[in-house]
Design an enzyme around this catalytic site. Structure first.
Site, PDB file in Angstrom:
ATOM      1  N   CYS A 165       0.833  -1.206   0.000  1.00  0.00           N
ATOM      2  CA  CYS A 165       0.000   0.000   0.000  1.00  0.00           C
ATOM      3  C   CYS A 165       0.867   1.256   0.000  1.00  0.00           C
ATOM      4  CB  CYS A 165      -0.931  -0.093   1.212  1.00  0.00           C
ATOM      5  SG  CYS A 165      -1.341   1.436   2.036  1.00  0.00           S
TER       6      CYS A 165
ATOM      7  N   CYS B 164       0.744   3.690   2.968  1.00  0.00           N
ATOM      8  CA  CYS B 164       1.355   3.061   4.149  1.00  0.00           C
ATOM      9  C   CYS B 164       2.867   3.249   4.115  1.00  0.00           C
ATOM     10  CB  CYS B 164       1.047   1.570   4.204  1.00  0.00           C
ATOM     11  SG  CYS B 164      -0.696   1.171   4.328  1.00  0.00           S
TER      12      CYS B 164
END
Length: 132
Positions: free
Chosen positions: A51, A54
């Site tokens: 991600c 992230c």
């Protein structure tokens, strides 16, 4: 010199500083138990290695973990702990949970640096300085 192998390296960047990488339910329970014992607020960052947001906020999260040592910073890999993450009703990564005595006191969805810092500062200010 060791080559940068992206695959085995991903844990390192996610769990730098004082961030604990959680990949098992046992590790989670243990950390929460420890936090309860030491009267620490827990911040749990539910992230995924694939991600983008992230990855973007991970170094900042590590930075915060070094600054606010009175709190416990955890990073949960949602792919390693799929069922566990589902039980937390994670709709998007990253999601940050703020826990006191295992109970959720706050939550932040998304890689929002100012908001994350604001919440941490607020919690930090609300906690009386106890044993160093």
């Amino acid at each position: 010199a060791k080559t940068k192998d992206d695959d085995s390296d991903h844990n390192v960047e996610f769990a730098a500083g004082n961030v604990k990488l959680i990949t098992t339910k046992e590790a989670w329970d243990q950390s929460l138990e420890e936090a309860r014992r030491d009267d620490k607020i827990v911040i749990a960052n539910f992230s995924a290695t694939w991600c983008g947001p992230c990855k973007m906020i991970a170094p900042y999260y590590s930075e915060l973990s070094e600054k606010y040592t009175s709190m416990m910073f955890l990073l949960v890999d949602v792919d390693e702990l799929t069922d566990f993450s589902t039980s937390w009703d994670i709709k998007a990564t990253p999601t940050f949970f703020f826990l006191k005595d295992g109970q959720q006191i706050d939550k932040l969805v998304g890689a929002n640096k100012p908001e994350l810092q604001k919440k941490i500062v607020a919690i930090n200010d609300s906690v009386p300085e106890t044993k160093q």
